[in-house]
Design a protein around this motif. Structure first.
Motif, PDB file in Angstrom:
ATOM      1  N   SER A 227       0.708  -1.423  -0.081  1.00  0.00           N
ATOM      2  CA  SER A 227       0.185   0.182   0.272  1.00  0.00           C
ATOM      3  C   SER A 227       0.698   0.892  -0.101  1.00  0.00           C
ATOM      4  O   SER A 227       2.467   1.095  -0.016  1.00  0.00           O
ATOM      5  CB  SER A 227      -0.732  -0.123   0.871  1.00  0.00           C
ATOM      6  OG  SER A 227       0.000   0.264   2.490  1.00  0.00           O
TER       7      SER A 227
ATOM      8  N   SER B  57       1.516   3.198   2.540  1.00  0.00           N
ATOM      9  CA  SER B  57       1.874   3.282   3.552  1.00  0.00           C
ATOM     10  C   SER B  57       3.561   2.643   3.228  1.00  0.00           C
ATOM     11  O   SER B  57       3.458   1.690   2.836  1.00  0.00           O
ATOM     12  CB  SER B  57       1.332   2.377   4.644  1.00  0.00           C
ATOM     13  OG  SER B  57       2.343   1.974   5.333  1.00  0.00           O
TER      14      SER B  57
ATOM     15  N   HIS C  49      -2.890   0.098  15.581  1.00  0.00           N
ATOM     16  CA  HIS C  49      -2.330  -1.301  14.219  1.00  0.00           C
ATOM     17  C   HIS C  49      -2.782  -2.752  13.562  1.00  0.00           C
ATOM     18  O   HIS C  49      -3.055  -3.482  12.459  1.00  0.00           O
ATOM     19  CB  HIS C  49      -0.416  -1.453  14.127  1.00  0.00           C
ATOM     20  CG  HIS C  49      -0.008  -0.364  14.426  1.00  0.00           C
ATOM     21  ND1 HIS C  49       0.314   0.611  13.531  1.00  0.00           N
ATOM     22  CD2 HIS C  49       0.579   0.608  15.650  1.00  0.00           C
ATOM     23  CE1 HIS C  49       0.596   2.020  14.071  1.00  0.00           C
ATOM     24  NE2 HIS C  49       1.522   1.027  15.505  1.00  0.00           N
TER      25      HIS C  49
ATOM     26  N   HIS D 191      -4.326  -1.499  10.392  1.00  0.00           N
ATOM     27  CA  HIS D 191      -3.463  -1.628   9.731  1.00  0.00           C
ATOM     28  C   HIS D 191      -3.007  -2.195   9.180  1.00  0.00           C
ATOM     29  O   HIS D 191      -3.251  -2.669   7.969  1.00  0.00           O
ATOM     30  CB  HIS D 191      -1.885  -0.446  10.234  1.00  0.00           C
ATOM     31  CG  HIS D 191      -1.926   1.489  10.350  1.00  0.00           C
ATOM     32  ND1 HIS D 191      -1.398   1.526  11.272  1.00  0.00           N
ATOM     33  CD2 HIS D 191      -2.951   2.195   9.537  1.00  0.00           C
ATOM     34  CE1 HIS D 191      -2.221   3.153  11.657  1.00  0.00           C
ATOM     35  NE2 HIS D 191      -2.542   3.224  10.601  1.00  0.00           N
TER      36      HIS D 191
END
Length: 173
Positions: free
Chosen positions: A40, A42, A150, A153
């Protein structure tokens, strides 16, 4: 005899255990390459995310126990925790998680007072400051906050890798 403190400790550990299970589920069935991939926008992989979270849990154990097993530079230590050693497998990371979770639970079970104020080094305190004392309870709740953030995430990273979603992964064997 069950006390309010014991009930609260068990509830906190149960909620944190749910987050551990979510992160573990996000890795279920992946190859090492997939777990280390950055699919991604990120810069996070599932493996680096897990390393960061384990480091935070281990650091919290140190802070609650009054030990200091990490470097004196909290920012350098934080950044290093995001890097996954090439020799470390996902199974190794999960074993580290299990060991840290067991130590964390033992530390909390031995803790007589969740309201006990914990000494936090100034370099780390600036990142935790919520305008309240740094109690054992605060540090546990901060871990819950970190793991929950997270875990979200991890859900996005996993879904980006192969389309698997947390609800399906939670039901997998």
């Amino acid at each position: 005899m069950t006390t309010h403190k014991n009930q609260e400790t068990e509830l906190l550990l149960t909620l944190l255990g749910n987050q551990f299970a979510g992160l573990r589920g996000s890795l279920s069935g992946l190859t090492a390459e997939q777990a280390r991939s950055v699919p991604s926008a990120s810069a996070m992989s599932l493996a680096s995310l897990l390393g960061h979270l384990i480091d935070g849990l281990e650091t919290t154990i140190d802070r609650i126990s009054g030990e200091q097993s990490r470097t004196t530079d909290p920012v350098a230590a934080w950044m290093a925790a995001w890097k996954v050693d090439d020799a470390e497998s996902i199974a190794d990371q999960l074993a580290r998680l299990d060991a840290a979770a067991d130590r964390f639970a033992a530390q909390l079970h031995a803790e007589p007072d969740l309201d006990r104020v914990v000494d936090i080094p100034a370099g780390a305190a600036v990142w935790l400051d919520q305008g309240v004392p740094f109690t054992v309870r605060f540090l546990v709740l901060h871990q819950l906050e970190e793991w929950a953030r997270h875990a979200g995430h991890a859900d996005i990273i996993r879904e980006t890798i192969d389309g698997a979603t947390a609800d399906v992964l939670a039901e997998a064997p």
